[in-house]
Design a protein around this motif. Structure first.
Motif, PDB file in Angstrom:
ATOM      1  N   TYR A 222       0.945 -13.509  -3.104  1.00 47.56           N
ATOM      2  CA  TYR A 222       0.258 -12.567  -3.991  1.00 47.56           C
ATOM      3  C   TYR A 222       0.352 -11.139  -3.455  1.00 47.56           C
ATOM      4  O   TYR A 222       0.642 -10.199  -4.193  1.00 47.56           O
ATOM      5  CB  TYR A 222      -1.208 -12.957  -4.155  1.00 47.56           C
ATOM      6  N   LYS A 223       0.105 -10.972  -2.147  1.00 49.60           N
ATOM      7  CA  LYS A 223       0.258  -9.660  -1.520  1.00 49.60           C
ATOM      8  C   LYS A 223       0.527  -9.832  -0.032  1.00 49.60           C
ATOM      9  O   LYS A 223       0.411 -10.928   0.514  1.00 49.60           O
ATOM     10  CB  LYS A 223      -0.982  -8.806  -1.746  1.00 49.60           C
ATOM     11  N   THR A 224       0.911  -8.774   0.602  1.00 46.94           N
ATOM     12  CA  THR A 224       1.253  -8.678   2.040  1.00 46.94           C
ATOM     13  C   THR A 224       2.373  -9.641   2.399  1.00 46.94           C
ATOM     14  O   THR A 224       3.419  -9.636   1.788  1.00 46.94           O
ATOM     15  CB  THR A 224       0.014  -8.885   2.930  1.00 46.94           C
ATOM     16  N   LYS A 225       2.177 -10.471   3.416  1.00 46.24           N
ATOM     17  CA  LYS A 225       3.262 -11.297   3.935  1.00 46.24           C
ATOM     18  C   LYS A 225       2.858 -12.767   3.955  1.00 46.24           C
ATOM     19  O   LYS A 225       1.738 -13.106   4.313  1.00 46.24           O
ATOM     20  CB  LYS A 225       3.636 -10.840   5.342  1.00 46.24           C
ATOM     21  N   VAL A 226       3.799 -13.595   3.562  1.00 42.02           N
ATOM     22  CA  VAL A 226       3.616 -15.038   3.630  1.00 42.02           C
ATOM     23  C   VAL A 226       4.807 -15.628   4.375  1.00 42.02           C
ATOM     24  O   VAL A 226       5.937 -15.203   4.154  1.00 42.02           O
ATOM     25  CB  VAL A 226       3.510 -15.657   2.216  1.00 42.02           C
ATOM     26  N   THR A 227       4.555 -16.587   5.220  1.00 44.69           N
ATOM     27  CA  THR A 227       5.642 -17.234   5.972  1.00 44.69           C
ATOM     28  C   THR A 227       5.441 -18.740   5.938  1.00 44.69           C
ATOM     29  O   THR A 227       4.333 -19.228   6.091  1.00 44.69           O
ATOM     30  CB  THR A 227       5.666 -16.742   7.422  1.00 44.69           C
TER      31      THR A 227
END
Lengths: 116, 108
Positions: free
Chosen positions: B51-56
């Protein structure tokens, strides 16, 4: 294991005939979708459903119809097949709920339809 | 419905990091960003969502700036088996639009 299946996998028909493509999922997902995929166009949304008796038109719905009488199935009907509807058709399902686009879609293996 | 724009194709070599950017200027507040991978004659397969920022996760990272008008899929150390088409999907209860996809070719 739960899965999503499509039938037939390959279909050849003639212009003007009615064709129905089947989609069946065993995840008990509320949401189901139909896409078509043509070279150079990626996947385009045809119709989608958020539950029994619910259907909605997508980006390229002209010439197609769907009905949702139970949770597991969303058949796609081409009322009068046209050569422009030659394509690969993918069905997908997702868990459901109006939680935006968070629900991951799981895709079937596809049906290759040729209209002569 | 938010439309997406991606590069049509990219080439990379084995072991390199690959970044694919998707533009979605009219993304709505409720929309999530999802990336799929597709091999020939198969249906798309989920890679990552954010949805926002960073996903890993174990296969990729997804970077989303504060304005959410774009997103970048990052594949670390690609191999030949990563050769596929990658789709960016922006969705909400109003419907879902796939981009045209980015055809990634990994070279030995």
């Amino acid at each position: 294991d739960a899965e999503i299946t499509q039938s037939p996998r390959h279909k050849i028909t003639e212009t003007g005939r009615q064709v129905t493509l089947a989609c069946h999922q065993t995840w008990n997902h509320n949401n189901m979708f139909w896409y078509r995929q043509d070279l150079g166009h990626g996947l385009r949304l045809i119709h989608y459903s958020y539950g029994v008796q619910d259907t909605n038109k997508g980006e390229v719905s002209d010439g197609y119809s769907v009905s949702r009488s139970n949770t597991e199935d969303l058949p796609l009907t081409l009322e009068s097949a046209a050569s422009s509807q030659t394509s690969v058709y993918f069905c997908a399902s997702s868990e459901g709920g109006l939680a935006g686009g968070r629900n991951t879609q799981y895709f079937g293996p596809g049906t290759r339809l040729t209209v002569l | 419905l938010a439309k997406t724009t991606q590069p049509i194709s990219m080439d990379s070599y084995e072991g390199q990091e690959v970044n694919i950017t998707c533009s979605h200027n009219n993304i709505a507040t409720n929309d999530y960003i999802t990336w799929y991978q597709q091999f020939p004659s198969q249906g798309p397969r989920f890679i990552i969502q954010g949805y926002k920022t960073k996903v890993t996760n174990e296969v990729a990272s997804l970077f989303i700036p504060a304005d959410r008008k774009s997103s970048t899929l990052s594949l670390p150390r690609v191999s030949l088996s990563d050769t596929a088409v990658y789709y960016c999907l922006v969705g909400s209860f109003r419907g879902y639009i796939f981009g045209t996809g980015t055809r990634l070719k990994v070279l030995a």
